[in-house]
Design a protein around this motif. Structure first.
Motif, PDB file in Angstrom:
ATOM      1  N   ASP A 101      18.047 -72.319  -9.056  1.00  0.00           N
ATOM      2  CA  ASP A 101      17.296 -72.484 -10.306  1.00  0.00           C
ATOM      3  C   ASP A 101      18.005 -71.828 -11.475  1.00  0.00           C
ATOM      4  O   ASP A 101      18.763 -70.872 -11.308  1.00  0.00           O
ATOM      5  CB  ASP A 101      15.927 -71.809 -10.162  1.00  0.00           C
ATOM      6  N   TYR A 112      17.981 -69.274 -14.286  1.00  0.00           N
ATOM      7  CA  TYR A 112      17.278 -68.001 -14.421  1.00  0.00           C
ATOM      8  C   TYR A 112      16.826 -67.823 -15.871  1.00  0.00           C
ATOM      9  O   TYR A 112      17.624 -67.908 -16.795  1.00  0.00           O
ATOM     10  CB  TYR A 112      18.209 -66.861 -14.015  1.00  0.00           C
ATOM     11  N   PHE A 113      15.536 -67.673 -16.050  1.00  0.00           N
ATOM     12  CA  PHE A 113      15.022 -67.499 -17.412  1.00  0.00           C
ATOM     13  C   PHE A 113      15.192 -66.061 -17.858  1.00  0.00           C
ATOM     14  O   PHE A 113      14.854 -65.136 -17.134  1.00  0.00           O
ATOM     15  CB  PHE A 113      13.540 -67.862 -17.462  1.00  0.00           C
ATOM     16  N   GLN A 114      15.674 -65.914 -19.048  1.00  0.00           N
ATOM     17  CA  GLN A 114      15.822 -64.551 -19.559  1.00  0.00           C
ATOM     18  C   GLN A 114      15.068 -64.421 -20.870  1.00  0.00           C
ATOM     19  O   GLN A 114      15.160 -65.283 -21.740  1.00  0.00           O
ATOM     20  CB  GLN A 114      17.306 -64.233 -19.771  1.00  0.00           C
ATOM     21  N   SER A 115      14.275 -63.374 -20.973  1.00  0.00           N
ATOM     22  CA  SER A 115      13.530 -63.184 -22.219  1.00  0.00           C
ATOM     23  C   SER A 115      14.516 -62.781 -23.312  1.00  0.00           C
ATOM     24  O   SER A 115      15.531 -62.161 -23.049  1.00  0.00           O
ATOM     25  CB  SER A 115      12.467 -62.120 -22.050  1.00  0.00           C
ATOM     26  N   ARG A 145      15.108 -57.647 -25.244  1.00  0.00           N
ATOM     27  CA  ARG A 145      14.990 -56.732 -24.127  1.00  0.00           C
ATOM     28  C   ARG A 145      14.340 -55.456 -24.620  1.00  0.00           C
ATOM     29  O   ARG A 145      14.589 -55.013 -25.739  1.00  0.00           O
ATOM     30  CB  ARG A 145      16.397 -56.433 -23.593  1.00  0.00           C
ATOM     31  N   ALA A 146      13.496 -54.880 -23.795  1.00  0.00           N
ATOM     32  CA  ALA A 146      12.794 -53.664 -24.220  1.00  0.00           C
ATOM     33  C   ALA A 146      13.793 -52.551 -24.526  1.00  0.00           C
ATOM     34  O   ALA A 146      14.819 -52.426 -23.867  1.00  0.00           O
ATOM     35  CB  ALA A 146      11.847 -53.214 -23.128  1.00  0.00           C
ATOM     36  N   PRO A 169      15.105 -48.950 -24.303  1.00  0.00           N
ATOM     37  CA  PRO A 169      14.899 -47.876 -23.338  1.00  0.00           C
ATOM     38  C   PRO A 169      14.038 -46.753 -23.903  1.00  0.00           C
ATOM     39  O   PRO A 169      14.241 -46.325 -25.043  1.00  0.00           O
ATOM     40  CB  PRO A 169      16.320 -47.364 -23.068  1.00  0.00           C
ATOM     41  N   GLU A 170      13.055 -46.335 -23.116  1.00  0.00           N
ATOM     42  CA  GLU A 170      12.228 -45.201 -23.508  1.00  0.00           C
ATOM     43  C   GLU A 170      12.821 -43.962 -22.860  1.00  0.00           C
ATOM     44  O   GLU A 170      12.641 -43.738 -21.670  1.00  0.00           O
ATOM     45  CB  GLU A 170      10.799 -45.382 -22.975  1.00  0.00           C
ATOM     46  N   SER A 196      18.975 -45.718 -15.067  1.00  0.00           N
ATOM     47  CA  SER A 196      19.298 -44.351 -15.462  1.00  0.00           C
ATOM     48  C   SER A 196      18.407 -43.417 -14.656  1.00  0.00           C
ATOM     49  O   SER A 196      17.408 -43.857 -14.082  1.00  0.00           O
ATOM     50  CB  SER A 196      19.025 -44.157 -16.940  1.00  0.00           C
ATOM     51  N   ILE A 241      15.677 -66.192  -7.291  1.00  0.00           N
ATOM     52  CA  ILE A 241      15.656 -66.583  -8.705  1.00  0.00           C
ATOM     53  C   ILE A 241      14.319 -67.222  -9.053  1.00  0.00           C
ATOM     54  O   ILE A 241      13.724 -66.925 -10.086  1.00  0.00           O
ATOM     55  CB  ILE A 241      16.847 -67.503  -9.019  1.00  0.00           C
ATOM     56  N   LYS A 242      13.816 -68.068  -8.167  1.00  0.00           N
ATOM     57  CA  LYS A 242      12.506 -68.689  -8.409  1.00  0.00           C
ATOM     58  C   LYS A 242      11.425 -67.622  -8.564  1.00  0.00           C
ATOM     59  O   LYS A 242      10.555 -67.709  -9.432  1.00  0.00           O
ATOM     60  CB  LYS A 242      12.137 -69.627  -7.250  1.00  0.00           C
ATOM     61  N   LEU A 289      11.851 -64.451  -9.449  1.00  0.00           N
ATOM     62  CA  LEU A 289      12.038 -63.737 -10.722  1.00  0.00           C
ATOM     63  C   LEU A 289      11.532 -64.583 -11.885  1.00  0.00           C
ATOM     64  O   LEU A 289      10.930 -64.064 -12.827  1.00  0.00           O
ATOM     65  CB  LEU A 289      13.515 -63.388 -10.922  1.00  0.00           C
ATOM     66  N   ASN A 290      11.756 -65.880 -11.807  1.00  0.00           N
ATOM     67  CA  ASN A 290      11.305 -66.747 -12.900  1.00  0.00           C
ATOM     68  C   ASN A 290       9.784 -66.792 -13.026  1.00  0.00           C
ATOM     69  O   ASN A 290       9.252 -66.916 -14.130  1.00  0.00           O
ATOM     70  CB  ASN A 290      11.882 -68.149 -12.747  1.00  0.00           C
ATOM     71  N   ASN A 343       9.323 -63.912 -15.036  1.00  0.00           N
ATOM     72  CA  ASN A 343       9.911 -64.056 -16.369  1.00  0.00           C
ATOM     73  C   ASN A 343       9.033 -64.879 -17.306  1.00  0.00           C
ATOM     74  O   ASN A 343       9.126 -64.750 -18.520  1.00  0.00           O
ATOM     75  CB  ASN A 343      11.294 -64.713 -16.275  1.00  0.00           C
ATOM     76  N   GLN A 344       8.202 -65.740 -16.711  1.00  0.00           N
ATOM     77  CA  GLN A 344       7.425 -66.645 -17.558  1.00  0.00           C
ATOM     78  C   GLN A 344       6.035 -66.131 -17.914  1.00  0.00           C
ATOM     79  O   GLN A 344       5.333 -66.746 -18.710  1.00  0.00           O
ATOM     80  CB  GLN A 344       7.353 -68.034 -16.896  1.00  0.00           C
ATOM     81  N   ILE A 376      19.524 -58.376  -9.984  1.00  0.00           N
ATOM     82  CA  ILE A 376      19.602 -59.680 -10.649  1.00  0.00           C
ATOM     83  C   ILE A 376      18.689 -59.726 -11.869  1.00  0.00           C
ATOM     84  O   ILE A 376      18.947 -60.428 -12.833  1.00  0.00           O
ATOM     85  CB  ILE A 376      19.182 -60.817  -9.678  1.00  0.00           C
ATOM     86  N   ASP A 377      17.628 -58.951 -11.800  1.00  0.00           N
ATOM     87  CA  ASP A 377      16.594 -58.952 -12.842  1.00  0.00           C
ATOM     88  C   ASP A 377      17.162 -58.502 -14.191  1.00  0.00           C
ATOM     89  O   ASP A 377      17.723 -57.428 -14.298  1.00  0.00           O
ATOM     90  CB  ASP A 377      15.491 -57.987 -12.391  1.00  0.00           C
ATOM     91  N   LYS A 378      17.003 -59.345 -15.186  1.00  0.00           N
ATOM     92  CA  LYS A 378      17.506 -58.959 -16.510  1.00  0.00           C
ATOM     93  C   LYS A 378      16.379 -58.685 -17.482  1.00  0.00           C
ATOM     94  O   LYS A 378      16.604 -58.344 -18.637  1.00  0.00           O
ATOM     95  CB  LYS A 378      18.397 -60.073 -17.081  1.00  0.00           C
ATOM     96  N   ASN A 379      15.136 -58.869 -17.062  1.00  0.00           N
ATOM     97  CA  ASN A 379      14.016 -58.781 -17.997  1.00  0.00           C
ATOM     98  C   ASN A 379      13.067 -57.623 -17.709  1.00  0.00           C
ATOM     99  O   ASN A 379      11.959 -57.591 -18.229  1.00  0.00           O
ATOM    100  CB  ASN A 379      13.220 -60.089 -17.962  1.00  0.00           C
ATOM    101  N   GLU A 382      12.240 -50.204 -17.732  1.00  0.00           N
ATOM    102  CA  GLU A 382      12.013 -49.388 -18.924  1.00  0.00           C
ATOM    103  C   GLU A 382      10.689 -49.723 -19.614  1.00  0.00           C
ATOM    104  O   GLU A 382      10.047 -48.860 -20.199  1.00  0.00           O
ATOM    105  CB  GLU A 382      13.181 -49.554 -19.898  1.00  0.00           C
ATOM    106  N   THR A 383      10.282 -50.984 -19.506  1.00  0.00           N
ATOM    107  CA  THR A 383       9.028 -51.400 -20.153  1.00  0.00           C
ATOM    108  C   THR A 383       7.803 -50.659 -19.612  1.00  0.00           C
ATOM    109  O   THR A 383       6.819 -50.511 -20.313  1.00  0.00           O
ATOM    110  CB  THR A 383       8.786 -52.907 -19.901  1.00  0.00           C
ATOM    111  N   LYS A 429       7.201 -45.721 -20.182  1.00  0.00           N
ATOM    112  CA  LYS A 429       6.454 -44.885 -21.121  1.00  0.00           C
ATOM    113  C   LYS A 429       5.021 -44.652 -20.626  1.00  0.00           C
ATOM    114  O   LYS A 429       4.553 -43.517 -20.554  1.00  0.00           O
ATOM    115  CB  LYS A 429       6.441 -45.544 -22.510  1.00  0.00           C
TER     116      LYS A 429
END
Lengths: 464, 464
Positions: A80, A82-85, A88-89, A91-92, B166, B257-258, B260-261, B264-265, B293-296, B322-323, B326
């Motif tokens: 598939d 890969y959807f990427q937003s 990106r947040a 870093p806190e 980190s 990937i599916k 993660l998507n 992602n959505q 693999i996760d970018k979001n 990171e989201t 906090k």
């Protein structure tokens, strides 16, 4: 035919082939259902061994990039997009405690004296405990806690606090917070939780975060007020009868009996007795615990080694009444113990070998002397200062009668490098009239000289 | 005048006086507002020193039995009648595990090999870690975990699992169960929790007890099915992609990937990746984690040292996106860490000094050999037996094709002293058709001889 630009970055060859092909598949250069060269062809084309290609294809298949169809060959799988937003947040970063001023003297109510910690005893105990012949050392800890530790506690709690229980009733936890969370599992969300006001804030926060209805009931000079408790039918009442936190008084016998009677008259009412620093009482011998008076299985007794051994050892204990035990064990059976077997065994030996009582007696003497020093030093401040809660624990409370606010007291002290702790945060609905201009002074970790220096600075800071 | 029958039971005199008076007050022989003799009179009457009476009266006052009214004397306080319920609950004894049969060979999926534990390395590390000069050893642990351990993990997780984070994102916990409970605090009760079916039961139980809506989604041969996930908007999806528990397959890249998507959505969807035994993969190098693999910022990565060091060490870790950091830290600030500083420091040194990777490599080799032995032994059972999930971890699954039920398989094995583990309890709504007559065989703690002996007995037990 595929050409692989070997980079020789210290990877294995098969890893380079694997990575290259993987990236081509992700990028879409190698498409779904496209056939890869046979291992033999690929090997000869790249001038590597068939084994190398085999390893690369194996990894690609294991990860699902490529599949092998018998007698047909190797084909690219469908991957598939890969959807990427887009954003990106940010870093806190965890903020460093913002203490610009250097703290010279810290009257922390939680500190203990590192100098009297029995390092040698623990070294001995580690040697005796940590060995190849105790297979339980590596196994998952018993869900209720190590039997040795529970056995040692039955005896210790009876002698020191009058607590009567069997080792079956004891649950070992990793701190009071953890045990309070466990209680929540036992009752679910319908139980109201009644707390003293002012209160040990972590308990308040834990129950609130858990989603229970949290009710705070004001205390008077004897402890939690009884009248507001009467109307509840399904509640747990969390109290600190030995040494109210933070105000420091102990609950007299009459209030204790009244409190127990509130529980005795409603099936759904239980009392949680947090006996967090009962070892440290200086004028009289420690008051017997509520649990020792309770005859109806209404008191859940909680204690900790944070104050008596070290805050870094996350070991606490809870004595459940027999009525709650069955339900608790059904739950506990499904959740692992969070307390390491090794430390449980070490503390068990520390108690059983007599080190614990020796150590507590020594500490009591040390803290008693520090307390006398602090009281003497406080006399220098004159009669604008009144002291309460001084009979137990590692802190006392100081109230100022010259009209200075609590905030000013803390702030001015900090300006001179002295950290004192405001009492107001412990009040849930704002500090009461009687407790204005009041701060906590802990003396657990301070030397005699530091106490005198600290109080001297407070005299200056507070215009006394 | 009061007469006290001194019993001389090894108590202090003052204690006898105190106890006698206390009991008289409780019994009502000394009544509310009754005046006690002055200390001097009491002392001369009992022929003891005034100090002794002073100590006894002091204790009675501290406990609230007696009060002193200035210039008037000592008076009995009002003590309520204590209500006692008529029937007392019958003690619930904790039942010993009811295993009448003697287990000769235990194919437990949770056992590890005690013989390869690096005792000497830990002895060295204890010596180096436990000393008077590290004051943090006694202080309360950092709420997120010891900085040294988090630093060591950043590096280790990157190299071994491709996890990019980190040290600020790492939370040290006391086992996977504990971290899952922490996540619950983060989200509260509105988050739906979606779990694989079959599933790691403790995770299921924890979320269910917490009061979240728990939804189980069937897995197919690639892992959790995607289609049933689509309709959810505010959910956390708990998966074991490296090595599905209990079935043992790993999730191929396309399904990853599916999955993660799906997250992602929808803003409210997160994935909890439990990477509980990723160190132990035998045919290919370990699959990169979902987190890598996760970018979001959608994946919460959880790992543990239970399998790689020992189940008795209650140390696990979680990498938060990171989201979520906090919000988490705001909560964590109010709740203490349950993990002892000493053990955190020891594990940090174990990793930083290179012992960990050496140990894991050694273990991987040992378990790989055990696994080959088990596979060879299973060949003896003939073609009624099919084996799955054998590429990773410490257990595999065996399915029988001769019509014998799972229950009979377990029961007959136990009759010959062999313990095998049914797969059905891991299925939430009853075992699926494809997984009938299937059991788990763990080999972590067994020797080669035990494996052959065990399989020999199973052959007999299962009529093969």
């Amino acid at each position: 035919m595929i050409t692989i630009p070997f980079k020789n970055k210290g990877q294995f060859l098969y890893e380079e082939i694997y990575e290259y092909l993987k990236n081509e598949i992700i990028a879409g250069s190698l498409k779904y259902q496209e056939k890869l060269p046979s291992k033999r062809n690929m090997a000869s084309h790249l001038s590597v061994s068939v084994n190398t290609v085999d390893a690369a294809y194996g990894q690609l298949m294991a990860e699902g990039y490529v599949e092998s169809i018998p007698k047909k060959g190797y084909f690219v799988c469908e991957i598939d997009t890969y959807f990427q937003s887009e954003k990106r947040a940010v870093p806190e970063k965890r903020s460093a405690k913002s203490e610009f001023e250097t703290v010279k003297i810290d009257f922390s109510p939680n500190a203990i004296d590192h100098r009297i910690f029995p390092y040698d005893a623990f070294r001995k105990i580690f040697k005796a405990t940590f060995n190849e012949y105790d297979l339980n050392l590596l196994n998952k800890p018993d869900i209720q806690g190590e039997p040795d530790l529970r056995k040692a506690l039955v005896d210790l709690l009876y002698r020191s606090r009058g607590v009567i229980c069997s080792e079956d009733q004891i649950i070992i936890g990793s701190g009071t917070d953890h045990l309070l969370q466990r209680l929540d599992l036992l009752w679910g969300r319908n139980k109201e939780i009644i707390l003293e006001n002012p209160v040990y804030l972590k308990a308040y926060n834990i129950f609130e975060k858990m989603g229970n209805q949290v009710i705070s009931v004001d205390i008077d000079e004897k402890g939690i007020r009884i009248e507001p408790l009467m109307k509840h039918k399904n509640a747990a009442i969390y109290v600190t009868p030995s040494h109210q936190f933070p105000l420091g008084m102990s609950m007299p016998i009459d209030r204790r009996i009244k409190l127990l009677n509130v529980a005795n008259q409603e099936e759904g009412i239980y009392i949680i007795e947090d006996d967090y620093d009962s070892e440290f009482r200086y004028n009289e011998k420690p008051l017997p615990s509520l649990q020792s008076i309770d005859k109806n299985g209404k008191v859940i007794y909680i204690g900790t080694f944070s104050k008596s051994i070290a805050p870094s050892m996350r070991i606490s204990y809870m004595v459940l009444p027999e009525t709650l035990l069955k339900t608790y064990l059904e739950i506990a059976d499904q959740i692992s113990s969070p307390v390491s077997s090794l430390e449980q065994k070490m503390i068990a030996a520390f108690i059983a070998d007599g080190f614990f009582e020796k150590h507590v007696n020594k500490m009591r003497k040390v803290y008693k002397e520090k307390r006398i020093t602090l009281m003497n030093a406080l006399h220098q401040l004159g009669d604008q200062v009144s002291v309460t809660g001084e009979n137990a624990g590692h802190h006392l409370l100081v109230q100022l009668g010259n009209g200075m606010t609590e905030e000013t007291m803390c702030c001015r002290a900090m300006n001179l490098g002295v950290k004192v702790y405001p009492v107001s945060p412990y009040f849930i609905h704002g500090v009461s009239k009687n407790h204005q201009s009041m701060v906590l002074l802990g003396y657990g970790s301070l030397t005699e000289a530091e106490i005198y220096e600290g109080i001297g600075l407070l005299k200056k800071a507070w215009d006394l």
